[in-house]
Design an enzyme around this catalytic site. Structure first.
Site, PDB file in Angstrom:
ATOM      1  N   ALA A  63       0.858  -1.191   0.000  1.00  0.00           N
ATOM      2  CA  ALA A  63       0.000   0.000   0.000  1.00  0.00           C
ATOM      3  C   ALA A  63       0.889   1.236   0.000  1.00  0.00           C
ATOM      4  CB  ALA A  63      -0.870  -0.009   1.249  1.00  0.00           C
ATOM      5  N   GLY A 102      -0.602  -5.142   0.195  1.00  0.00           N
ATOM      6  CA  GLY A 102      -1.653  -4.927  -0.803  1.00  0.00           C
ATOM      7  C   GLY A 102      -1.287  -5.508  -2.160  1.00  0.00           C
ATOM      8  N   GLU A 105      -2.237  -9.033  -2.031  1.00  0.00           N
ATOM      9  CA  GLU A 105      -3.706  -9.099  -2.005  1.00  0.00           C
ATOM     10  C   GLU A 105      -4.285  -8.904  -3.408  1.00  0.00           C
ATOM     11  OE1 GLU A 105      -5.340  -7.798   2.274  1.00  0.00           O
ATOM     12  OE2 GLU A 105      -4.106  -6.252   1.355  1.00  0.00           O
ATOM     13  N   GLU A 125       2.066  -6.654   6.926  1.00  0.00           N
ATOM     14  CA  GLU A 125       1.349  -5.558   7.606  1.00  0.00           C
ATOM     15  C   GLU A 125       1.534  -5.565   9.121  1.00  0.00           C
ATOM     16  OE1 GLU A 125      -0.936  -6.006   3.749  1.00  0.00           O
ATOM     17  OE2 GLU A 125       0.160  -7.300   5.116  1.00  0.00           O
TER      18      GLU A 125
END
Length: 698
Positions: A63, A102, A105, A125
């Site tokens: 992210a 992310g 993901e 994370e």
């Protein structure tokens, strides 16, 4: 369609390429670009399959954490992933470099994944005090099973492409990401293979659904080192939801967990620490574009505990080392200890079985300082007295090649003074490693008065190369860490004279999150060291001296502030110590009082923060965050409290200044008076963070 994401069609295969250097992070622009390109490719009747890949050195590496805590910009990642997962056409993620957070993901929402052989895949994370917030905790267990998912999500460490292939996270290892992804997509289209949506595939959850201990045992193994941290447990709960709940409900639970963590103090502290570490590598006051000197070989003087640990750090990074001792006996002992350390790590599976031999082959043990001639960096780790250090640096003038960086591993001595004993003070600086040097991450880099900018840049860059976190500090007694620690030491000693016991003080400090209290730490280091130093300086410390006079030197003698059973490092309270303290106080005519845990915490922490304020005012540290980096990586300050200066801001500087003024009066100790900078910030209602001026990168 977008500046950072482009769509190309190669016959019936659409290739969506993210190009947002340096790490293709999932900023709003990248999310929007992927969304538009995917929508367009799905709607194009000519397209039969889609590949998602990235330009540059890596797949999406996570992210954009600069967006955390700011109002969200559309599209949200969940919206992008739903569009991809629901695509009627197969989408292949073609991964190279790292697919992290992310990024992984996004790959999990694709129907298939391929990766180059050196790729790494992970959900780290938890290291920022968070859990994956875009379906990672729900899709990964369905891809690889709950055990490996727990390891990756609760532990936060990535896996290799090889492990990913073996566990079904990727379908194939490919040569080039774009070409390999495209070839795989063509194969899917030709074979009319059904789409695999992880959300609909519970096959790998079946065993854990039938026997939940598979999951709980995996969690227990991963959380045993997570004392005080919230994120690992919240992440484990979210993975548990993948086993217990339907996919959409699990997603909801994951989202709740993420939102709670992202707003919490721990994650704020951990994200701050992440940026503080990066900031610390930027050196204030160095001309832009200053290049590092080349370091191909290192020489280390002294094969004792510190020298050996430093040598291992360089060998671990593949940098050849000349390890210099004054005699064969000491050299043999030092080399033997390193060999043993490596073998023990290999036996635990910490390094490959062939690593001890490979790493020891990089360390050339020799007798005599004249052997430093081919080293580009010489680090002195000899006895901690000024006379010995000066003698060594005087000799280095004769034997070290011109332009070699000369570093001292002193933990408190004056580097300017040491530099005077050579004819090349511009090459001299401090590289203060922490014990054990092959494990501890911090390296305090001490900039002396005459240190050349390129020597400083060299020290910072080599520290990073050997996986240390460098923090540049100025010259003063004890630099940053030990100078602040001395204030805590002074108070812990005074507390014993007022009625506290070692075990009470240590319990408060460890409950706060530090790995050890001051008295257990003293026992570990050896109480005789301080005793000798006090005798040299003609200083008395009645309780500590009485312990040493009774032969209680700490762990090595089985007795110090605590007692230790044979072969054990567990500190046990000892009634004899209590008796000895009582007798000392009676002899000095001191009265005991009840000391509360709150007072202990304030007197352990606030004087250190006060000293930190003085360090900043004197320019010994360039930024409050540099002080925090020193404490996080050199002294085991709990990461979820962000470092002493960050923590001080959360407590409130006004409160800290008031309490310090109170203790200065109550205990008749003027050294506790709030430092001018602390007082000024407190009076103005400001924080230490308000001092952080942007610095120039090295």
């Amino acid at each position: 369609m977008s500046e950072v994401v482009k769509l190309e069609r190669h016959d019936n295969i659409a290739v969506v390429t993210v190009n947002s250097p340096p790490v293709n992070a999932l900023s709003a622009a990248v999310r929007g670009g992927i969304f538009e390109c995917m929508k367009s490719a799905i709607a194009d009747p000519q397209v039969a399959g889609i590949v998602l890949t990235c330009a540059g050195r890596t797949f999406i590496a996570g992210a954009d954490i600069t967006e955390f805590g700011k109002p969200p910009k559309p599209p949200g990642l969940a919206e992008v992933l739903s569009l991809m997962e629901d695509s009627p056409k197969p989408i292949v993620a073609a991964i190279h470099g790292t697919a992290l957070g992310g990024g992984l993901e996004v790959a999990l929402a694709c129907h298939y994944r391929v990766a180059t052989k050196d790729a790494k895949l992970g959900l780290p994370e938890v290291k920022l005090g968070l859990l994956p917030g875009a379906g990672g905790t729900q899709r990964l267990p369905r891809a690889v099973g709950p055990e490996l998912a727990v390891k990756m999500i609760v532990g936060g460490d990535p896996i290799s492409a090889e492990v990913a292939l073996k566990n079904g996270l990727i379908e194939e290892i490919v040569e080039g990401p774009a070409s390999g992804g495209e070839a795989f997509a063509r194969k899917l289209v030709a074979e009319k293979r059904p789409l695999r949506k992880l959300r609909d595939d519970d096959s790998k959850l079946a065993a854990a659904k039938a026997d939940r201990s598979i999951f709980t045992n995996a969690v227990a193994a991963m959380t045993k080192r997570s004392r005080g941290l919230e994120a690992p447990f919240a992440a484990a709960d979210a993975v548990g939801a993948a086993i217990d709940l339907p996919f959409d409900e699990g997603l909801k639970k994951e989202r709740e967990g993420f939102l709670k963590l992202v707003a919490g103090d721990q994650s704020k502290a951990q994200r701050y620490a992440f940026f503080a570490e990066r900031e610390a590598a930027k050196i204030a006051g160095v001309p832009e574009g200053t290049k590092s000197r080349n370091v191909a070989r290192v020489a280390i003087l002294g094969a004792g505990t510190m020298g050996g640990g430093i040598a291992m750090s360089f060998a671990n990074a593949g940098i050849p080392v000349t390890l210099v001792e004054t005699g064969e006996e000491q050299l043999k002992r030092g080399m033997g200890i390193m060999q043993k350390n490596y073998e023990a790590t290999a036996a635990r599976g910490g390094i490959p079985a062939d690593a001890p031999a490979k790493r020891m082959a990089l360390i050339n043990g020799v007798v005599g300082i004249e052997n430093v001639g081919d080293a580009d960096l010489v680090i002195e780790a000899v006895f901690e007295t000024m006379a010995v250090k000066k003698e060594v640096f005087g000799k280095l003038d004769q034997y070290a090649k011109p332009g070699a960086v000369l570093a001292s591993n002193t933990s408190y001595l004056n580097i300017d003074e040491i530099a005077k004993s050579t004819k090349r003070p511009q090459d001299v600086l401090g590289m203060h490693f922490f014990s054990p040097a092959n494990v501890m991450k911090l390296c305090e880099i001490v900039r002396a008065d005459k240190t050349a900018p390129d020597a400083l840049v060299t020290a910072v860059s080599i520290a990073r190369k050997i996986a240390k976190v460098p923090a540049v500090v100025g010259v003063c007694d004890g630099f940053v860490g030990n100078r602040m620690l001395a204030q805590r030491g002074k108070q812990s000693e005074k507390l014993l004279f007022e009625g506290a016991l070692p075990q009470q003080v240590d319990a408060v400090v460890t409950k706060f999150g530090m790995p050890m209290g001051p008295f257990a730490m003293g026992d570990l280091a050896g109480l005789d060291i301080g005793w000798r130093s006090r005798k040299d300086r003609g200083i008395k410390s009645e309780i500590a001296d009485a312990l040493c006079e009774a032969g209680r030197f700490g762990q090595k003698t089985g007795k110090g502030y605590y007692k230790y059973e044979q072969g054990s490092r567990a500190a046990l309270p000892d009634p004899e110590v209590e008796k000895l303290i009582d007798e000392t106080l009676a002899r000095l005519g001191r009265k005991k009082r009840v000391v509360t845990d709150d007072e202990i915490l304030e007197r352990m922490m606030y004087p250190m923060i006060n000293e930190g304020a003085k360090i900043l005012a004197e320019g010994i540290a360039a930024r409050p965050s540099d002080i925090d980096v020193v404490w996080l990586y050199g002294y085991g300050w709990p990461i979820y409290r962000g470092g002493p200066m960050f923590w001080a801001d959360t407590v409130g500087l006004k409160h800290i200044a008031d309490r310090l003024a109170f203790y200065a009066k109550e205990t008749n100790d003027p050294s506790l008076e709030p430092a001018p900078l602390l007082k000024k910030l407190a009076d103005e209602g400001k924080t230490f963070a308000s001092l952080a001026a942007p610095s120039k990168a090295a």
